[in-house]
Write a protein that holds these residues in place. Structure first.
Motif, PDB file in Angstrom:
ATOM      1  N   GLN A  57      18.098  32.958  23.786  1.00 17.10           N
ATOM      2  CA  GLN A  57      18.657  32.245  24.936  1.00 17.10           C
ATOM      3  C   GLN A  57      17.562  31.894  25.945  1.00 17.10           C
ATOM      4  N   GLN A  58      16.628  32.802  26.149  1.00 19.64           N
ATOM      5  CA  GLN A  58      15.500  32.497  27.034  1.00 19.64           C
ATOM      6  C   GLN A  58      14.721  31.298  26.501  1.00 19.64           C
ATOM      7  N   GLY A  59      14.509  31.278  25.195  1.00 23.03           N
ATOM      8  CA  GLY A  59      13.812  30.150  24.594  1.00 23.03           C
ATOM      9  C   GLY A  59      14.558  28.850  24.810  1.00 23.03           C
ATOM     10  N   PHE A  62      14.014  27.765  28.475  1.00 20.52           N
ATOM     11  CA  PHE A  62      12.688  27.162  28.606  1.00 20.52           C
ATOM     12  C   PHE A  62      12.662  25.766  27.983  1.00 20.52           C
ATOM     13  N   ALA A  63      13.283  25.629  26.821  1.00 22.99           N
ATOM     14  CA  ALA A  63      13.247  24.358  26.099  1.00 22.99           C
ATOM     15  C   ALA A  63      14.040  23.275  26.812  1.00 22.99           C
ATOM     16  N   ALA A  64      15.083  23.638  27.573  1.00 22.85           N
ATOM     17  CA  ALA A  64      15.908  22.644  28.255  1.00 22.85           C
ATOM     18  C   ALA A  64      15.070  21.789  29.193  1.00 22.85           C
ATOM     19  N   PHE A  65      14.111  22.409  29.862  1.00 25.92           N
ATOM     20  CA  PHE A  65      13.191  21.661  30.718  1.00 25.92           C
ATOM     21  C   PHE A  65      12.504  20.573  29.912  1.00 25.92           C
ATOM     22  N   ILE A 260       2.688  29.116  29.216  1.00 25.14           N
ATOM     23  CA  ILE A 260       3.582  28.682  30.282  1.00 25.14           C
ATOM     24  C   ILE A 260       4.947  29.351  30.174  1.00 25.14           C
ATOM     25  N   THR A 261       5.324  29.789  28.970  1.00 28.41           N
ATOM     26  CA  THR A 261       6.668  30.329  28.775  1.00 28.41           C
ATOM     27  C   THR A 261       6.662  31.829  28.499  1.00 28.41           C
ATOM     28  N   ILE A 392      11.503  27.897  21.379  1.00 25.95           N
ATOM     29  CA  ILE A 392      12.584  28.282  20.469  1.00 25.95           C
ATOM     30  C   ILE A 392      12.027  29.022  19.263  1.00 25.95           C
ATOM     31  N   VAL A 393      10.944  28.480  18.675  1.00 27.82           N
ATOM     32  CA  VAL A 393      10.343  29.114  17.496  1.00 27.82           C
ATOM     33  C   VAL A 393       9.795  30.488  17.846  1.00 27.82           C
ATOM     34  N   VAL A 394       9.073  30.586  18.964  1.00 19.70           N
ATOM     35  CA  VAL A 394       8.514  31.873  19.361  1.00 19.70           C
ATOM     36  C   VAL A 394       9.632  32.879  19.625  1.00 19.70           C
TER      37      VAL A 394
END
Length: 445
Positions: A57-59, A62-65, A260-261, A392-394
């Motif tokens: 969910q955190q990924g 971050f990806a939504a940005f 950055i993430t 997302i991958v990480v």
């Protein structure tokens, strides 16, 4: 009512140096831009009581940005060329500052995801605007260092996010973080609107500075060739040089966006850093990256002034930087935290050096001043697929394997692929020619 302008900075000969004031102002804008962007990654490990987000969910948050940021890049680059740096930077800063402040009102996963998406829209014109500023105000012999200055704002923003955000969390609350830095962005936007003008319109710029800038290769409407200015925007995708720029920047950002993430989460969960240690030691890679970028830009400009070709200088900087960045793959397997931090610093510093060369390319290869922002947007569009994919991958690989070993190995290999692209696939670095004209083949078409 006539607006007042700051007194121009003058050299010993009396020639104004407005361009350096402007680039440092752009640096401040990019620092705030990345402070806004990185603030969530620093605050998120300490927001667990309110959100209880999984790594996946955190990924996604971050990806939504980057879904919005990347989707807007092509339009953003065109928009920068259309309205100019003064208006594009001002409106972008106001937008991103508002939605940064509103992040403090988030109540759950979906509201957080939505606000990050809207933030991405506002931040999308910033890098293309900065690239346009360099192309407009700087001769070729100063382009790499000027680029390293504004580009280092991304590193400074991420670095200061660690002590600033952790300090505000300890002093107030994580929600106050976003309100404070949103207000800072609005103040910067007003300063930019008041001060920035193009060279011939700036009341503080001397005739000598304008002649120096334009005579040295700055890309302005006054120096454009009529034939080059007619190249349609859509035709940019027909050039091998442009396609190589897009793919290579994607590879660079695949590594950059780890910093950055997930970088703060890596130090907390994998290396056991406390809040205090994160705020202090976590800043080291970013600080090293800033100094490395400035040094790389200065050396690149010096080489060009001494007669080295733009192609050789840019390729050396970019390829060498990506190879150095690949050492991130070893950071996850060394036994001591200080070893990992050293490797991460080398990686980040090397990638920053590569970034100064990559962000010099739009001004180097644009067929006219009307294409600089567009080319910046085009390569940034491709590069920020990494911002969508990497988090997302990480996150998924961390959930699946329970560590960061595999994710760091993967992005280290991607850095090497990017180095190969710039070394072998990209041709000569020079202004693109109209396809169908005699010199077109030398432009990588």
């Amino acid at each position: 009512m006539t607006q007042a302008h700051p007194q121009p900075v003058r050299s010993r000969t009396g020639t104004t140096r407005i361009r350096w004031t402007i680039i440092w102002l752009a640096f401040a804008g990019l620092s705030i831009n990345y402070l806004d962007r990185a603030s969530l990654s620093v605050a998120l490990p300490f927001m667990g009581e309110d959100f209880h987000l999984t790594a996946t969910q955190q990924g996604l948050v971050f990806a939504a940005f980057f879904w919005a940021y990347d989707a807007c890049q092509l339009v953003a680059g065109w928009y920068v060329d259309k309205v100019g740096p003064r208006r594009s930077f001002f409106l972008a800063a106001v937008w991103w500052s508002i939605f940064t402040a509103l992040t403090g009102l988030a109540r759950g996963f979906w509201s957080l995801l939505t606000l990050r998406f809207l933030l991405g829209i506002g931040e999308s014109p910033a890098p293309s605007t900065a690239a346009k500023v360099v192309a407009t105000w700087f001769p070729t012999r100063e382009r790499a260092f000027a680029t390293s200055i504004w580009d280092s704002g991304s590193r400074v923003g991420a670095v200061i996010a660690l002590p600033v955000v952790t300090g505000l969390i300890a002093w107030l609350h994580w929600r106050a973080v976003f309100v404070v830095i949103g207000a800072v962005g609005v103040v910067w936007a007003l300063v930019w609107w008041k001060y920035y003008r193009d060279p011939r319109q700036h009341p503080g710029a001397s005739a000598a500075e304008i002649e120096y800038v334009e005579g040295g290769g700055a890309r302005t409407a006054e120096t454009d060739a009529e034939e080059a200015a007619r190249i349609p925007w859509r035709s940019l995708f027909r050039y091998r040089t442009v396609l190589s720029m897009m793919f290579g920047f994607f590879c660079l950002n695949s590594v950059i966006y780890f910093f950055i993430t997930f970088f703060p989460s890596y130090l907390v969960t994998e290396r056991g850093f406390s809040l205090l240690k994160l705020g202090f030691f976590g800043a080291i890679p970013g600080l090293f990256a800033v100094l490395s970028g400035w040094a790389g830009g200065l050396l690149a400009d010096r080489a060009i002034r001494r007669g080295a070709s733009v192609t050789r200088v840019r390729k050396t900087v970019i390829v060498g930087g990506l190879v150095g960045g690949s050492v991130i793959m070893f950071a996850a397997v060394v036994p001591e935290a200080w070893m990992a931090l050293t490797l991460l610093s080398i990686s980040y510093g090397s990638l920053t050096v590569a970034g100064t060369g990559i962000w010099s390319l739009p001004a180097d290869v644009a067929p006219s001043s009307r294409h600089v922002g567009s080319l910046g947007g085009v390569q940034n569009f491709a590069s920020n697929f990494a911002g969508i994919i990497t988090p997302i991958v990480v996150g998924a690989l961390v959930d699946a394997t329970g560590s960061f070993v595999v994710p760091l190995l993967v992005i280290g290999v991607i850095a090497l692929v990017g180095a190969f692209n710039y070394l072998v696939i990209m041709g000569r670095i020079e202004p693109l020619k109209l396809i169908g004209s005699a010199p077109a083949a030398t432009s990588g078409s």
